[in-house]
Design an enzyme around this catalytic site. Sequence first.
Site, short mmCIF file in Angstrom:
data_model
loop_
_atom_site.label_atom_id
_atom_site.label_comp_id
_atom_site.label_asym_id
_atom_site.label_seq_id
_atom_site.Cartn_x
_atom_site.Cartn_y
_atom_site.Cartn_z
N PHE A 123 -0.94 -8.10 -7.11
CA PHE A 123 0.25 -7.27 -6.60
C PHE A 123 0.31 -7.65 -4.98
O PHE A 123 -0.58 -7.20 -4.38
CB PHE A 123 0.41 -5.96 -6.72
CG PHE A 123 1.36 -5.03 -6.29
CD1 PHE A 123 2.74 -4.99 -7.45
CD2 PHE A 123 1.37 -4.36 -5.31
CE1 PHE A 123 3.46 -3.97 -6.74
CE2 PHE A 123 2.45 -3.43 -5.00
CZ PHE A 123 3.40 -3.39 -5.76
N LEU A 125 2.58 -7.03 -2.28
CA LEU A 125 3.67 -6.33 -1.59
C LEU A 125 3.51 -6.51 0.15
O LEU A 125 4.44 -6.74 0.76
CB LEU A 125 3.97 -4.75 -1.95
CG LEU A 125 5.07 -4.12 -1.32
CD1 LEU A 125 6.21 -4.63 -1.67
CD2 LEU A 125 4.91 -2.59 -1.76
N ALA A 130 3.87 -5.47 7.90
CA ALA A 130 4.64 -4.43 6.85
C ALA A 130 3.62 -4.04 5.91
O ALA A 130 3.20 -4.72 4.54
CB ALA A 130 5.47 -5.40 6.10
N GLU A 365 -2.15 1.71 -1.76
CA GLU A 365 -0.78 2.26 -2.49
C GLU A 365 -0.26 3.28 -1.76
O GLU A 365 0.37 4.18 -2.31
CB GLU A 365 -1.16 2.56 -3.97
CG GLU A 365 -1.53 1.37 -4.67
CD GLU A 365 -1.74 1.63 -6.23
OE1 GLU A 365 -1.01 2.59 -6.74
OE2 GLU A 365 -2.54 0.78 -6.67
N THR A 367 -0.72 5.27 2.41
CA THR A 367 -1.80 5.94 3.06
C THR A 367 -1.31 7.66 2.71
O THR A 367 -0.21 7.82 2.16
CB THR A 367 -1.66 6.06 4.60
OG1 THR A 367 -0.31 6.45 4.91
CG2 THR A 367 -1.70 4.46 4.97
C1 LIG Z 1 -8.73 -2.96 0.82
C2 LIG Z 1 -7.26 -3.00 0.78
C3 LIG Z 1 -6.68 -3.26 -0.62
C4 LIG Z 1 -5.39 -3.35 -0.63
N1 LIG Z 1 -4.77 -3.91 -1.80
C5 LIG Z 1 -3.36 -4.34 -1.67
C6 LIG Z 1 -2.78 -4.68 -2.89
O1 LIG Z 1 -3.37 -5.29 -3.78
N2 LIG Z 1 -1.23 -5.09 -2.64
C7 LIG Z 1 -0.63 -4.86 -1.55
O2 LIG Z 1 0.63 -5.15 -1.63
N3 LIG Z 1 -1.22 -3.92 -0.53
C8 LIG Z 1 -2.58 -3.75 -0.38
N4 LIG Z 1 -3.16 -3.04 0.44
C9 LIG Z 1 -2.15 -2.58 1.56
C10 LIG Z 1 -2.02 -1.08 1.59
O3 LIG Z 1 -1.36 -0.47 0.94
C11 LIG Z 1 -1.87 -0.83 3.16
O4 LIG Z 1 -3.04 -1.19 4.06
C12 LIG Z 1 -1.51 0.37 3.27
O5 LIG Z 1 -0.07 0.78 2.79
C13 LIG Z 1 -1.21 0.86 5.01
O6 LIG Z 1 -0.48 -0.22 5.76
P1 LIG Z 1 -1.10 -0.66 7.02
O7 LIG Z 1 -2.60 -1.01 6.63
O8 LIG Z 1 -0.41 -1.82 7.44
O9 LIG Z 1 -1.11 0.37 7.99
P2 LIG Z 1 -0.25 1.10 8.97
O10 LIG Z 1 1.41 1.02 8.13
O11 LIG Z 1 -0.04 0.29 9.95
O12 LIG Z 1 -0.52 2.22 9.30
C14 LIG Z 1 -1.35 2.70 10.30
C15 LIG Z 1 -1.56 4.34 10.35
O13 LIG Z 1 -0.32 4.91 10.84
C16 LIG Z 1 0.29 5.77 9.75
N5 LIG Z 1 1.38 5.97 9.39
C17 LIG Z 1 2.40 4.61 9.52
N6 LIG Z 1 3.76 5.13 9.20
C18 LIG Z 1 3.79 6.37 9.43
C19 LIG Z 1 4.88 7.45 9.20
N7 LIG Z 1 5.84 7.07 8.87
N8 LIG Z 1 4.35 8.94 9.35
C20 LIG Z 1 2.89 9.15 9.52
N9 LIG Z 1 2.01 8.24 9.60
C21 LIG Z 1 2.35 6.80 9.47
C22 LIG Z 1 -0.47 5.36 8.24
O14 LIG Z 1 -0.82 6.60 7.57
C23 LIG Z 1 -1.90 4.81 8.98
O15 LIG Z 1 -2.71 5.80 9.27
C24 LIG Z 1 -4.63 -3.15 0.43
C25 LIG Z 1 -5.20 -2.54 1.68
C26 LIG Z 1 -6.49 -2.72 1.79
C27 LIG Z 1 -7.35 -1.95 3.02
#
Ligand SMILES: Cc1cc2nc3c(=O)[nH]c(=O)nc-3n(C[C@H](O)[C@H](O)[C@H](O)COP(=O)(O)OP(=O)(O)OC[C@H]3O[C@@H](n4cnc5c(N)ncnc54)[C@H](O)[C@@H]3O)c2cc1C
Length: 387
Positions: A123, A125, A130, A365, A367
């Site tokens: 998947f 996304l 982003a 999926e 945070t």
């Molecule tokens: C091991 C692993 C597997 C994954 N697998 C997939 C996958 O298969 N497919 C896929 O598409 N994605 C996948 N992901 C991505 C995952 O969904 C994202 O890492 C997650 O959504 C957070 O995005 P980011 O890492 O860019 O953090 P950021 O969005 O940069 O967030 C950093 C911090 O800021 C906080 N934050 C951000 N915005 C807000 C807000 N509006 N209000 C309050 N707090 C906020 C977050 O909660 C977090 O604590 C995976 C990630 C990991 C680490």
Amino acid sequence: MIEELYTSKQVELRNRARELAETVMRPVAAKYDVEQTYPWEVQHAIRDAGLSGVWIPEEYGGLGGGVLDLCMVVEEFSRACGGMGVGFAVNALGSFPILVGGTDEQKERWLPGIAAGEKLIAFGLSEKDAGSDAGSMTTRAEKEGDQYVLNGEKKWNTGGAVAAYNTIFAVTEPGRGARGVSAFVVEEGTPGYRVGKHEDKMGIRCVPVVEIHLEDCRIPADNLLGGQEGRGFKHAMITLDRARPGVAAQAVGLAQGALDLALEYTHERKQFGQSISSFQGVQWMLADMATQIEGARQLVHAAARTIDAGVKNITRMSAMCKLLATDVAMKVTTDCVQLFGGYGYCKDYPIEKYMRDAKITQIYEGTNQIQRLVIARALMREAASGS
Ligand SMILES: Cc1cc2nc3c(=O)[nH]c(=O)nc-3n(C[C@H](O)[C@H](O)[C@H](O)COP(=O)(O)OP(=O)(O)OC[C@H]3O[C@@H](n4cnc5c(N)ncnc54)[C@H](O)[C@@H]3O)c2cc1C
């Protein structure tokens, strides 16, 4: 689990998953955690046990189960190994967009291979810039004749290195934000589709999480899900609503697996001339953990049943169960490490892996901060509409 609350088919499914988890997964969990390689022997065992397509309708070769059936299997697998639990569950995440938004022809084309366990699906996304704001993605898909040309980079693609199919979200209409996003299935081996960096992770180490590079990657136009542009982001959100109980079930399984080990250890470990489980301070911790796990499990199953019943607005329940269960998993696995004392901190015992595996459930999926946002928005919307 109170068996009387489930159909005999579900109890049989749970038992089949538990047996596979205990006989095939648990014995090799530590090995694959150290090696950080994909456990093909486990994938083949899941396929041979007929469990690959639990959530896929029977007409496409699956077991025709719902989200609840999926959750029951994911919990059992994760109780033995959190990485193997998500290695299985990510195939539901990758294939839900096909089920939710694909045409009949697309379902026919891709789902039977997944249901048979012959093909894996990922998947795509998230991107480097982003994550929580997935709608700000920049990967582009431009139509040229009867093809789309994809350019960009996907980040954090779970299972991407072993998947035959990848559901990729890309911008077809720049400037329209999330409404300009479309979903495509890209098949492994397509020129211009390349697996990049493998992440070196804290937990769930047996499942590869990789970058996907798309460089003038040409795919047939009929790989556009649903045959209509601009519906990809909506399908991604519907997918996450259906998939988040699976992450929550992974968390419940991890918490239960850790508690099982802590119960055994606290019975065996003696200090002050007696089992440490004879101390009331330890007993209260065990009781609290069991209560929190059961509460989380019941909310996960209630959310799954709500989805399976076809209730329209499932976003809030789905986010709530993910939030509760994953926070419980983090707390319980940390407390279980505590009950192992110094031994819990070392890799000679399997307990620290549960804590490492649990952490990601609070992140992917969406945070848990994002889950709180989703829940709060739903609450305010409902309050405003008087419902
Ligand atoms: C091991 C692993 C597997 C994954 N697998 C997939 C996958 O298969 N497919 C896929 O598409 N994605 C996948 N992901 C991505 C995952 O969904 C994202 O890492 C997650 O959504 C957070 O995005 P980011 O890492 O860019 O953090 P950021 O969005 O940069 O967030 C950093 C911090 O800021 C906080 N934050 C951000 N915005 C807000 C807000 N509006 N209000 C309050 N707090 C906020 C977050 O909660 C977090 O604590 C995976 C990630 C990991 C680490």
